[in-house]
Structure formats: C-alpha cells, structure tokens
Design an enzyme around this catalytic site. Structure first.
Site, PDB file in Angstrom:
ATOM      1  N   ALA A  10       0.860  -1.204   0.000  1.00  0.00           N
ATOM      2  CA  ALA A  10       0.000   0.000   0.000  1.00  0.00           C
ATOM      3  C   ALA A  10       0.886   1.242   0.000  1.00  0.00           C
ATOM      4  O   ALA A  10       2.115   1.146   0.176  1.00  0.00           O
ATOM      5  CB  ALA A  10      -0.889   0.011   1.243  1.00  0.00           C
ATOM      6  N   GLY A  11       0.257   2.388  -0.215  1.00  0.00           N
ATOM      7  CA  GLY A  11       0.877   3.684   0.037  1.00  0.00           C
ATOM      8  C   GLY A  11       2.242   3.927  -0.595  1.00  0.00           C
ATOM      9  O   GLY A  11       2.472   3.635  -1.778  1.00  0.00           O
ATOM     10  N   ASP A  54       6.573 -10.427   8.379  1.00  0.00           N
ATOM     11  CA  ASP A  54       6.359  -9.327   9.322  1.00  0.00           C
ATOM     12  C   ASP A  54       7.737  -8.751   9.662  1.00  0.00           C
ATOM     13  O   ASP A  54       8.574  -9.454  10.237  1.00  0.00           O
ATOM     14  CB  ASP A  54       5.662  -9.888  10.571  1.00  0.00           C
ATOM     15  CG  ASP A  54       5.292  -8.799  11.562  1.00  0.00           C
ATOM     16  OD1 ASP A  54       5.982  -7.761  11.608  1.00  0.00           O
ATOM     17  OD2 ASP A  54       4.309  -8.998  12.300  1.00  0.00           O
ATOM     18  N   VAL A  55       7.964  -7.484   9.326  1.00  0.00           N
ATOM     19  CA  VAL A  55       9.298  -6.903   9.547  1.00  0.00           C
ATOM     20  C   VAL A  55       9.665  -6.844  11.033  1.00  0.00           C
ATOM     21  O   VAL A  55      10.841  -6.754  11.384  1.00  0.00           O
ATOM     22  CB  VAL A  55       9.462  -5.481   8.954  1.00  0.00           C
ATOM     23  CG1 VAL A  55       9.507  -5.495   7.438  1.00  0.00           C
ATOM     24  CG2 VAL A  55       8.416  -4.510   9.483  1.00  0.00           C
ATOM     25  N   SER A 134       9.531  10.639   9.815  1.00  0.00           N
ATOM     26  CA  SER A 134       8.319  11.474   9.779  1.00  0.00           C
ATOM     27  C   SER A 134       8.626  12.802  10.458  1.00  0.00           C
ATOM     28  O   SER A 134       9.508  12.873  11.327  1.00  0.00           O
ATOM     29  CB  SER A 134       7.194  10.781  10.547  1.00  0.00           C
ATOM     30  OG  SER A 134       6.106  11.663  10.753  1.00  0.00           O
ATOM     31  N   TYR A 147       4.569   6.746  18.503  1.00  0.00           N
ATOM     32  CA  TYR A 147       4.812   6.869  17.055  1.00  0.00           C
ATOM     33  C   TYR A 147       5.926   7.887  16.796  1.00  0.00           C
ATOM     34  O   TYR A 147       6.885   7.605  16.067  1.00  0.00           O
ATOM     35  CB  TYR A 147       3.525   7.268  16.314  1.00  0.00           C
ATOM     36  CG  TYR A 147       3.767   7.443  14.820  1.00  0.00           C
ATOM     37  CD1 TYR A 147       4.131   6.358  14.036  1.00  0.00           C
ATOM     38  CD2 TYR A 147       3.678   8.698  14.214  1.00  0.00           C
ATOM     39  CE1 TYR A 147       4.394   6.508  12.674  1.00  0.00           C
ATOM     40  CE2 TYR A 147       3.920   8.856  12.856  1.00  0.00           C
ATOM     41  CZ  TYR A 147       4.285   7.756  12.090  1.00  0.00           C
ATOM     42  OH  TYR A 147       4.554   7.915  10.755  1.00  0.00           O
ATOM     43  N   GLY A 181      -1.636  12.208   1.980  1.00  0.00           N
ATOM     44  CA  GLY A 181      -2.922  11.519   1.845  1.00  0.00           C
ATOM     45  C   GLY A 181      -2.898  10.417   0.800  1.00  0.00           C
ATOM     46  O   GLY A 181      -1.882  10.168   0.148  1.00  0.00           O
ATOM     47  N   GLY A 182      -4.054   9.743   0.659  1.00  0.00           N
ATOM     48  CA  GLY A 182      -4.197   8.735  -0.391  1.00  0.00           C
ATOM     49  C   GLY A 182      -3.552   7.396  -0.047  1.00  0.00           C
ATOM     50  O   GLY A 182      -3.453   6.514  -0.893  1.00  0.00           O
ATOM     51  N   PHE A 185      -2.495   5.074   5.810  1.00  0.00           N
ATOM     52  CA  PHE A 185      -1.920   5.485   7.099  1.00  0.00           C
ATOM     53  C   PHE A 185      -2.985   5.829   8.149  1.00  0.00           C
ATOM     54  O   PHE A 185      -2.973   5.284   9.258  1.00  0.00           O
ATOM     55  CB  PHE A 185      -0.968   6.671   6.865  1.00  0.00           C
ATOM     56  CG  PHE A 185      -0.375   7.227   8.130  1.00  0.00           C
ATOM     57  CD1 PHE A 185       0.755   6.660   8.679  1.00  0.00           C
ATOM     58  CD2 PHE A 185      -0.951   8.315   8.780  1.00  0.00           C
ATOM     59  CE1 PHE A 185       1.308   7.159   9.856  1.00  0.00           C
ATOM     60  CE2 PHE A 185      -0.408   8.814   9.951  1.00  0.00           C
ATOM     61  CZ  PHE A 185       0.725   8.235  10.488  1.00  0.00           C
TER      62      PHE A 185
HETATM   63  P1  NDP Z   1       0.210   2.572   4.561  1.00  0.00           P
HETATM   64  O1  NDP Z   1      -0.571   2.154   5.779  1.00  0.00           O
HETATM   65  O2  NDP Z   1      -0.528   2.906   3.319  1.00  0.00           O
HETATM   66  O3  NDP Z   1       1.287   1.433   4.223  1.00  0.00           O
HETATM   67  C1  NDP Z   1       2.034   0.838   5.251  1.00  0.00           C
HETATM   68  C2  NDP Z   1       2.794  -0.356   4.697  1.00  0.00           C
HETATM   69  O4  NDP Z   1       3.598  -0.917   5.744  1.00  0.00           O
HETATM   70  C3  NDP Z   1       1.879  -1.466   4.190  1.00  0.00           C
HETATM   71  O5  NDP Z   1       2.425  -1.999   3.013  1.00  0.00           O
HETATM   72  C4  NDP Z   1       1.933  -2.507   5.308  1.00  0.00           C
HETATM   73  O6  NDP Z   1       1.813  -3.800   4.757  1.00  0.00           O
HETATM   74  C5  NDP Z   1       3.365  -2.310   5.824  1.00  0.00           C
HETATM   75  N1  NDP Z   1       3.527  -2.770   7.197  1.00  0.00           N
HETATM   76  C6  NDP Z   1       3.027  -2.211   8.330  1.00  0.00           C
HETATM   77  N2  NDP Z   1       3.380  -2.940   9.399  1.00  0.00           N
HETATM   78  C7  NDP Z   1       4.115  -3.991   8.931  1.00  0.00           C
HETATM   79  C8  NDP Z   1       4.749  -5.083   9.545  1.00  0.00           C
HETATM   80  N3  NDP Z   1       4.725  -5.281  10.869  1.00  0.00           N
HETATM   81  N4  NDP Z   1       5.428  -5.973   8.756  1.00  0.00           N
HETATM   82  C9  NDP Z   1       5.465  -5.801   7.425  1.00  0.00           C
HETATM   83  N5  NDP Z   1       4.890  -4.775   6.776  1.00  0.00           N
HETATM   84  C10 NDP Z   1       4.214  -3.885   7.530  1.00  0.00           C
HETATM   85  O7  NDP Z   1       1.122   3.799   5.060  1.00  0.00           O
HETATM   86  P2  NDP Z   1       1.978   4.902   4.257  1.00  0.00           P
HETATM   87  O8  NDP Z   1       2.343   4.416   2.925  1.00  0.00           O
HETATM   88  O9  NDP Z   1       1.287   6.194   4.406  1.00  0.00           O
HETATM   89  O10 NDP Z   1       3.252   4.974   5.207  1.00  0.00           O
HETATM   90  C11 NDP Z   1       4.476   4.342   4.876  1.00  0.00           C
HETATM   91  C12 NDP Z   1       5.532   4.771   5.871  1.00  0.00           C
HETATM   92  O11 NDP Z   1       5.627   6.198   5.878  1.00  0.00           O
HETATM   93  C13 NDP Z   1       5.252   4.381   7.318  1.00  0.00           C
HETATM   94  O12 NDP Z   1       6.474   4.063   7.933  1.00  0.00           O
HETATM   95  C14 NDP Z   1       4.655   5.646   7.921  1.00  0.00           C
HETATM   96  O13 NDP Z   1       4.846   5.715   9.310  1.00  0.00           O
HETATM   97  C15 NDP Z   1       5.462   6.694   7.192  1.00  0.00           C
HETATM   98  N6  NDP Z   1       4.847   8.020   7.085  1.00  0.00           N
HETATM   99  C16 NDP Z   1       3.583   8.204   6.590  1.00  0.00           C
HETATM  100  C17 NDP Z   1       3.061   9.472   6.476  1.00  0.00           C
HETATM  101  C18 NDP Z   1       1.667   9.727   5.991  1.00  0.00           C
HETATM  102  O14 NDP Z   1       1.137  10.815   6.300  1.00  0.00           O
HETATM  103  N7  NDP Z   1       1.045   8.836   5.254  1.00  0.00           N
HETATM  104  C19 NDP Z   1       3.867  10.647   6.804  1.00  0.00           C
HETATM  105  C20 NDP Z   1       5.162  10.351   7.327  1.00  0.00           C
HETATM  106  C21 NDP Z   1       5.636   9.086   7.429  1.00  0.00           C
HETATM  107  P3  NDP Z   1       0.948  -4.996   5.366  1.00  0.00           P
HETATM  108  O15 NDP Z   1      -0.184  -4.393   6.124  1.00  0.00           O
HETATM  109  O16 NDP Z   1       0.523  -5.777   4.154  1.00  0.00           O
HETATM  110  O17 NDP Z   1       1.918  -5.740   6.222  1.00  0.00           O
HETATM  111  C1  8X3 Z   2       2.795  10.789   9.631  1.00  0.00           C
HETATM  112  C2  8X3 Z   2       2.657  12.257   9.763  1.00  0.00           C
HETATM  113  O1  8X3 Z   2       1.861  14.103  11.335  1.00  0.00           O
HETATM  114  O2  8X3 Z   2       0.413  12.172  11.038  1.00  0.00           O
HETATM  115  O3  8X3 Z   2       4.003  10.366  10.132  1.00  0.00           O
HETATM  116  O4  8X3 Z   2       2.405  11.988  12.342  1.00  0.00           O
HETATM  117  S1  8X3 Z   2       1.806  12.623  11.188  1.00  0.00           S
END
Ligand code: NDP
Ligand code: 8X3
Length: 249
Positions: A10-11, A54-55, A134, A147, A181-182, A185
């Site tokens: 995702a994402g 799972d990481v 972040s 977080y 967004g999108g 998260f």
């Molecule tokens: P999403 O929730 O869309 O994607 C998160 C991804 O991480 C998924 O592919 C999920 O896969 C994987 N994941 C989560 N936990 C585990 C786990 N224990 N083991 C393996 N895979 C895992 O989030 P985003 O794309 O928005 O976020 C990606 C990264 O960016 C994250 O680290 C987030 O904290 C960070 N971030 C996001 C921001 C935002 O506003 N969106 C801003 C700043 C930082 P699956 O569930 O299939 O395991």
């Molecule tokens: C994601 C950004 O501001 O929601 O890391 O924590 S915030």
C-alpha cells in the site's frame, strides 16, 4: 539495480515499487498481505519478487532475507518504509499493544532489515539505505507519543549508520514526510474508521505517495559521492504552530 522495499502492499511502498520498476530495476516488495503482493507480481512481471513477512519478527526477517534467490540477492537499495501509527490516545490511556506493534514495525523492522542487508552492500562496495521517518520524529503533538518516538529512532539510527559507514561508499538517507494523503496510514491509525481518517485530509492538498516515491527515487540518482542525510517534506498547506501554553485564568 536491485531495490528492496518494505511495506509494498500500500501507500508509499507500492508507489516506490512502481517507480523503480518503471526504470527497469529488479524490485523485492514485502508486506504481510500476500494477496496484495501477488497482484503486484502480476502487474510488474518477472522483475518483481514478492516476499511475505512481518518486519517486526527477527526470525521471519532473517528467514526471508537469507532465502532471497540469487537473482535478487544483491540488494543495492533498501527502502525501510513498512510501519505506521496505531491510535492517537494520550500516553496515560494508550494501548500497550499498539505501542508494542509500533515499536515492532517502525523500530525493529528498520533495525532488522538494515542489519541483515548491510554486510552484502559493503562486500559489493555499493548500497543505499533509505528509511522513512516522519515530521512526527522531530515535532511532538498530542497523541503522537510512541509513534513520534519511533520515528525519532529512525532519524537517529540513520545518522549513526552514517557515522559507522564513513569511508565506505554506502549511502544513508532518512525521508521525513508530513501530511500525506491517499494511503492507508490514517485508516490504520484509526482502526478502519474511514470518517475519522478522511477528516485528517479534509480541505487540504496533502502530499501523495507518488511525491514520496519521487523523493526516494531522486536521492538514489545523485552522483555517488553525494549523500542526502535527511529530507523533510511537507505540503504547502502545512507548517508550524506556536507552543501550547495552558494559562491559569
Ligand atoms: P500505509 O498504511 O498505506 O502502508 C504501510 C505499509 O507498511 C503497508 O504496506 C503494510 O503492509 C506495511 N507494514 C506495516 N506494518 C508492517 C509489519 N509489521 N510488517 C510488514 N509490513 C508492515 O502507510 P503509508 O504508505 O502512508 O506509510 C508508509 C511509511 O511512511 C510508514 O512508515 C509511515 O509511518 C510513514 N509516514 C507516513 C506518512 C503519511 O502521512 N502517510 C507521513 C510520514 C511518514 P501490510 O499491512 O501488508 O503488512
Ligand atoms: C505521519 C505524519 O503528522 O500524522 O508520520 O504523524 S503525522
């Protein structure tokens, strides 16, 4: 080039896989949702290797990385992206299960994947470890507690890696996005509550997953002697606020 992207279901991770695959790179995409990785494998073809684990599990990370097939084993770029937030409750009432899970994915996942892939990068004399931190790792906010602390770990761990790796060609970068967004998260943070998740982005033009993938890709294209230590990104609609002062009146 071989790129290892954690959290590719995702994402940001999904957009990053697509970005590098378009360049002709071989890409390993990880995540816990096997069906999503299988769909991505269909979309991208033989240059993509799905790796379900799972990481946050050291045993599973060791097994998955030790078992990389030879054609995907020489990883040049590690993108430590898997992770996210769970809950927005104050520390005194937040769930310890959520705290454990955030440490597992955002902290331990970055530790394990980095430690397991770094020796090969050094042996081959090339590599780049990119981790997604972040703005929450620098700026505290109510309910950010573990977080924000986990993302502060990502920042400081990467800086310390630079200290250990000086004199080697291995690059280390932290990308620190703000409102984006999108992706899933906020739905993950609010445990599937789509209304609460949508409200986070209401009336804004946030960054997108593709913006982040662009930044990740860009740092890998710089001349080999250039290392971006930290890149902090926000949409123009987001900035800083004043300190919160509670007055006795
Ligand atoms: P999403 O929730 O869309 O994607 C998160 C991804 O991480 C998924 O592919 C999920 O896969 C994987 N994941 C989560 N936990 C585990 C786990 N224990 N083991 C393996 N895979 C895992 O989030 P985003 O794309 O928005 O976020 C990606 C990264 O960016 C994250 O680290 C987030 O904290 C960070 N971030 C996001 C921001 C935002 O506003 N969106 C801003 C700043 C930082 P699956 O569930 O299939 O395991
Ligand atoms: C994601 C950004 O501001 O929601 O890391 O924590 S915030």
């Amino acid at each position: 080039m071989t790129v290892f992207v954690t959290g590719a279901t995702a994402g940001f991770g999904l957009a990053t896989v697509r970005k590098f695959a378009k360049d002709g790179a071989k890409v390993i995409g990880t995540g816990r949702r096997e069906n999503r990785l299988a769909d991505l494998a269909k979309e991208i073809g033989p240059n993509f290797l799905p790796l379900t684990f799972d990481v946050g599990s050291r045993k599973d990370a060791e097994k998955a990385i030790a078992g990389l097939p030879v054609q995907f084993a020489s990883v040049d770029v590690l993108v430590n992206n898997a992770g996210g937030a769970l809950g927005l409750d104050p520390a005194q009432s937040a769930s310890l299960d959520d705290w454990d899970a955030m440490v597992d994915s955002n902290v331990k996942g970055v530790m394990y994947c980095t430690r397991l892939l770094l020796p090969g990068m050094l042996e081959r004399g090339r590599g780049h470890v990119i981790s997604i931190g972040s703005v929450a790792g620098e700026f505290p906010y109510p309910g950010g507690n573990v977080y924000g602390a986990a993302k502060a770990f990502v920042h400081q761990f990467s800086q310390n890696l630079r200290a250990d790796l000086v004199g080697s060609p291995i690059r280390v970068t932290t990308i620190e996005p703000g409102l984006c967004g999108g992706t899933e998260f906020s739905e993950v943070r609010f445990k599937g509550d789509k209304t609460k998740a949508a409200a986070v982005y209401d009336g804004t033009q946030p960054l997108t997953a593709e913006d982040i993938a662009e930044a990740i890709h860009w740092v890998t294209t710089l001349p080999p002697h250039m290392n971006v230590n930290v890149m902090q990104l926000m949409p123009v609609c987001q900035a800083f606020g004043p300190f919160n002062i509670k007055r006795n009146k």
